[in-house]
Scaffold this motif. Structure first.
Motif, PDB file in Angstrom:
ATOM      1  N   LYS A  46     -10.477  14.693 -10.608  1.00  0.00           N
ATOM      2  CA  LYS A  46     -10.743  16.128 -10.515  1.00  0.00           C
ATOM      3  C   LYS A  46     -11.044  16.762 -11.871  1.00  0.00           C
ATOM      4  CE  LYS A  46      -7.778  16.606  -6.489  1.00  0.00           C
ATOM      5  NZ  LYS A  46      -6.524  17.156  -5.973  1.00  0.00           N
ATOM      6  N   ARG A  47     -10.503  16.194 -12.951  1.00  0.00           N
ATOM      7  CA  ARG A  47     -10.739  16.772 -14.287  1.00  0.00           C
ATOM      8  C   ARG A  47     -12.132  16.437 -14.806  1.00  0.00           C
ATOM      9  NH1 ARG A  47      -7.331  14.279 -17.828  1.00  0.00           N
ATOM     10  NH2 ARG A  47      -6.441  12.974 -16.227  1.00  0.00           N
ATOM     11  N   THR A  48     -12.523  15.159 -14.725  1.00  0.00           N
ATOM     12  CA  THR A  48     -13.810  14.731 -15.281  1.00  0.00           C
ATOM     13  C   THR A  48     -14.937  14.735 -14.244  1.00  0.00           C
ATOM     14  OG1 THR A  48     -13.345  12.410 -14.814  1.00  0.00           O
ATOM     15  CG2 THR A  48     -12.662  13.252 -16.964  1.00  0.00           C
ATOM     16  N   LYS A  49     -14.595  14.990 -12.964  1.00  0.00           N
ATOM     17  CA  LYS A  49     -15.579  14.994 -11.869  1.00  0.00           C
ATOM     18  C   LYS A  49     -16.304  13.652 -11.748  1.00  0.00           C
ATOM     19  CE  LYS A  49     -14.990  19.469 -11.241  1.00  0.00           C
ATOM     20  NZ  LYS A  49     -14.065  19.925 -10.281  1.00  0.00           N
ATOM     21  N   GLU A  50     -15.560  12.566 -11.963  1.00  0.00           N
ATOM     22  CA  GLU A  50     -16.143  11.219 -11.927  1.00  0.00           C
ATOM     23  C   GLU A  50     -15.705  10.501 -10.657  1.00  0.00           C
ATOM     24  OE1 GLU A  50     -15.986   7.069 -14.495  1.00  0.00           O
ATOM     25  OE2 GLU A  50     -14.875   8.819 -15.172  1.00  0.00           O
ATOM     26  N   ILE A  51     -16.658   9.829 -10.022  1.00  0.00           N
ATOM     27  CA  ILE A  51     -16.371   9.032  -8.827  1.00  0.00           C
ATOM     28  C   ILE A  51     -16.518   7.565  -9.210  1.00  0.00           C
ATOM     29  CG2 ILE A  51     -17.060   8.506  -6.470  1.00  0.00           C
ATOM     30  CD1 ILE A  51     -18.357  11.273  -6.366  1.00  0.00           C
ATOM     31  N   ARG A  52     -15.477   6.766  -8.907  1.00  0.00           N
ATOM     32  CA  ARG A  52     -15.513   5.337  -9.221  1.00  0.00           C
ATOM     33  C   ARG A  52     -14.716   4.580  -8.156  1.00  0.00           C
ATOM     34  NH1 ARG A  52     -12.527   7.920 -13.206  1.00  0.00           N
ATOM     35  NH2 ARG A  52     -10.303   7.607 -12.990  1.00  0.00           N
ATOM     36  N   PRO A  53     -15.035   3.301  -7.955  1.00  0.00           N
ATOM     37  CA  PRO A  53     -14.247   2.498  -7.004  1.00  0.00           C
ATOM     38  C   PRO A  53     -12.802   2.360  -7.486  1.00  0.00           C
ATOM     39  CG  PRO A  53     -16.305   1.396  -7.560  1.00  0.00           C
ATOM     40  CD  PRO A  53     -16.180   2.564  -8.479  1.00  0.00           C
ATOM     41  N   ALA A  54     -11.870   2.464  -6.568  1.00  0.00           N
ATOM     42  CA  ALA A  54     -10.450   2.369  -6.908  1.00  0.00           C
ATOM     43  C   ALA A  54     -10.053   0.913  -7.113  1.00  0.00           C
ATOM     44  CB  ALA A  54      -9.603   2.993  -5.796  1.00  0.00           C
ATOM     45  N   ALA A  55      -9.101   0.693  -8.027  1.00  0.00           N
ATOM     46  CA  ALA A  55      -8.589  -0.658  -8.273  1.00  0.00           C
ATOM     47  C   ALA A  55      -7.601  -1.017  -7.165  1.00  0.00           C
ATOM     48  CB  ALA A  55      -7.912  -0.716  -9.626  1.00  0.00           C
ATOM     49  N   ILE A  56      -7.856  -2.121  -6.501  1.00  0.00           N
ATOM     50  CA  ILE A  56      -7.039  -2.534  -5.357  1.00  0.00           C
ATOM     51  C   ILE A  56      -6.396  -3.874  -5.663  1.00  0.00           C
ATOM     52  CG2 ILE A  56      -7.092  -3.184  -2.926  1.00  0.00           C
ATOM     53  CD1 ILE A  56      -9.452  -1.292  -2.602  1.00  0.00           C
ATOM     54  N   ALA A  57      -5.091  -3.976  -5.408  1.00  0.00           N
ATOM     55  CA  ALA A  57      -4.359  -5.231  -5.591  1.00  0.00           C
ATOM     56  C   ALA A  57      -3.978  -5.764  -4.204  1.00  0.00           C
ATOM     57  CB  ALA A  57      -3.109  -5.005  -6.421  1.00  0.00           C
ATOM     58  N   ARG A  58      -4.303  -7.018  -3.949  1.00  0.00           N
ATOM     59  CA  ARG A  58      -4.011  -7.631  -2.657  1.00  0.00           C
ATOM     60  C   ARG A  58      -3.111  -8.830  -2.876  1.00  0.00           C
ATOM     61  NH1 ARG A  58      -8.223 -10.100   1.748  1.00  0.00           N
ATOM     62  NH2 ARG A  58      -6.857  -9.834   3.520  1.00  0.00           N
ATOM     63  N   GLU A  59      -2.016  -8.900  -2.122  1.00  0.00           N
ATOM     64  CA  GLU A  59      -1.108 -10.042  -2.247  1.00  0.00           C
ATOM     65  C   GLU A  59      -0.862 -10.654  -0.879  1.00  0.00           C
ATOM     66  OE1 GLU A  59       3.375  -8.285  -2.117  1.00  0.00           O
ATOM     67  OE2 GLU A  59       2.301  -8.022  -4.001  1.00  0.00           O
ATOM     68  N   ALA A  60      -0.638 -11.955  -0.882  1.00  0.00           N
ATOM     69  CA  ALA A  60      -0.408 -12.695   0.356  1.00  0.00           C
ATOM     70  C   ALA A  60       1.051 -13.132   0.412  1.00  0.00           C
ATOM     71  CB  ALA A  60      -1.310 -13.918   0.409  1.00  0.00           C
ATOM     72  N   VAL A  61       1.641 -13.017   1.591  1.00  0.00           N
ATOM     73  CA  VAL A  61       3.032 -13.410   1.808  1.00  0.00           C
ATOM     74  C   VAL A  61       3.050 -14.458   2.916  1.00  0.00           C
ATOM     75  CG1 VAL A  61       5.318 -12.608   2.497  1.00  0.00           C
ATOM     76  CG2 VAL A  61       3.851 -11.129   1.136  1.00  0.00           C
ATOM     77  N   MET A  62       3.680 -15.601   2.631  1.00  0.00           N
ATOM     78  CA  MET A  62       3.806 -16.650   3.641  1.00  0.00           C
ATOM     79  C   MET A  62       4.936 -16.295   4.603  1.00  0.00           C
ATOM     80  SD  MET A  62       1.686 -19.188   3.362  1.00  0.00           S
ATOM     81  CE  MET A  62       2.474 -20.585   4.095  1.00  0.00           C
ATOM     82  N   LEU A  63       4.651 -16.400   5.887  1.00  0.00           N
ATOM     83  CA  LEU A  63       5.660 -16.121   6.905  1.00  0.00           C
ATOM     84  C   LEU A  63       6.370 -17.413   7.302  1.00  0.00           C
ATOM     85  CD1 LEU A  63       3.535 -13.725   9.138  1.00  0.00           C
ATOM     86  CD2 LEU A  63       5.231 -13.108   7.425  1.00  0.00           C
ATOM     87  N   MET A  64       7.490 -17.275   7.998  1.00  0.00           N
ATOM     88  CA  MET A  64       8.286 -18.435   8.399  1.00  0.00           C
ATOM     89  C   MET A  64       7.553 -19.327   9.412  1.00  0.00           C
ATOM     90  SD  MET A  64      10.965 -18.282   6.625  1.00  0.00           S
ATOM     91  CE  MET A  64      12.317 -19.165   7.328  1.00  0.00           C
ATOM     92  N   ASN A  65       6.654 -18.732  10.208  1.00  0.00           N
ATOM     93  CA  ASN A  65       5.952 -19.533  11.209  1.00  0.00           C
ATOM     94  C   ASN A  65       4.690 -20.190  10.646  1.00  0.00           C
ATOM     95  OD1 ASN A  65       4.241 -17.385  10.926  1.00  0.00           O
ATOM     96  ND2 ASN A  65       4.381 -16.701  13.059  1.00  0.00           N
ATOM     97  N   GLY A  66       4.464 -20.098   9.343  1.00  0.00           N
ATOM     98  CA  GLY A  66       3.312 -20.740   8.715  1.00  0.00           C
ATOM     99  C   GLY A  66       2.112 -19.826   8.557  1.00  0.00           C
ATOM    100  N   GLY A  67       2.217 -18.616   9.057  1.00  0.00           N
ATOM    101  CA  GLY A  67       1.105 -17.672   8.942  1.00  0.00           C
ATOM    102  C   GLY A  67       1.123 -16.959   7.590  1.00  0.00           C
ATOM    103  N   VAL A  68       0.096 -16.188   7.369  1.00  0.00           N
ATOM    104  CA  VAL A  68      -0.034 -15.448   6.115  1.00  0.00           C
ATOM    105  C   VAL A  68      -0.204 -13.973   6.439  1.00  0.00           C
ATOM    106  CG1 VAL A  68      -1.402 -15.148   4.028  1.00  0.00           C
ATOM    107  CG2 VAL A  68      -1.151 -17.415   5.002  1.00  0.00           C
ATOM    108  N   GLN A  69       0.532 -13.128   5.719  1.00  0.00           N
ATOM    109  CA  GLN A  69       0.408 -11.682   5.874  1.00  0.00           C
ATOM    110  C   GLN A  69      -0.091 -11.094   4.550  1.00  0.00           C
ATOM    111  OE1 GLN A  69       4.065  -9.630   6.581  1.00  0.00           O
ATOM    112  NE2 GLN A  69       3.055  -7.811   7.351  1.00  0.00           N
ATOM    113  N   TYR A  70      -1.126 -10.277   4.612  1.00  0.00           N
ATOM    114  CA  TYR A  70      -1.711  -9.690   3.402  1.00  0.00           C
ATOM    115  C   TYR A  70      -1.250  -8.253   3.246  1.00  0.00           C
ATOM    116  CZ  TYR A  70      -4.803 -13.716   3.479  1.00  0.00           C
ATOM    117  OH  TYR A  70      -5.294 -14.989   3.476  1.00  0.00           O
ATOM    118  N   LYS A  71      -0.942  -7.858   2.010  1.00  0.00           N
ATOM    119  CA  LYS A  71      -0.581  -6.480   1.698  1.00  0.00           C
ATOM    120  C   LYS A  71      -1.539  -5.986   0.617  1.00  0.00           C
ATOM    121  CE  LYS A  71       4.280  -6.709   2.855  1.00  0.00           C
ATOM    122  NZ  LYS A  71       5.639  -6.413   2.443  1.00  0.00           N
ATOM    123  N   THR A  72      -2.119  -4.840   0.862  1.00  0.00           N
ATOM    124  CA  THR A  72      -3.080  -4.258  -0.069  1.00  0.00           C
ATOM    125  C   THR A  72      -2.475  -2.979  -0.631  1.00  0.00           C
ATOM    126  OG1 THR A  72      -4.837  -5.115   1.321  1.00  0.00           O
ATOM    127  CG2 THR A  72      -5.456  -3.480  -0.315  1.00  0.00           C
TER     128      THR A  72
END
Length: 101
Positions: A46-72
């Motif tokens: 809002k101060r500089t009136k600049e539009i840019r893509p946001a930095a996103i961090a994605r992590e994967a968590v192994m579940l007990m049944n062997g699956g993978v759950q992603y958190k962004t």
């Protein structure tokens, strides 16, 4: 006989040093958005009136049944507004519609 020597602090307040404690950053949930397929998360400063893509961090968590759950997660900056759009031109259009641009 003096055991404690005279220091500047005992004589007056001419020389005073203080240790400033750093403020600890607090993280708390501001809100959640569902990801729209094909869209990009943009951040509008809002101060500089600049539009840019946001930095996103994605992590994967192994579940007990062997699956993978992603958190962004996205780090939220002060004085920034976040929205999802197809491209920067479309994001500008959405910001004009909201009255921020």
């Amino acid at each position: 006989m003096k055991i404690i020597p005279d220091t500047k602090q005992s004589q007056g307040d001419e020389v005073r040093q203080e240790q400033v404690a750093k403020q600890q950053k607090e993280y708390h949930l501001i809100g959640k958005q569902r990801k729209i397929a094909g869209h990009t998360l943009f951040e509008f400063d809002k101060r500089t009136k600049e539009i840019r893509p946001a930095a996103i961090a994605r992590e994967a968590v192994m579940l007990m049944n062997g699956g993978v759950q992603y958190k962004t997660r996205t780090d939220i900056h002060n004085d920034c507004f976040y929205l999802q759009a197809l491209n920067i031109k479309n994001a500008e259009k959405k910001l004009r519609k909201l009255g921020l641009l």
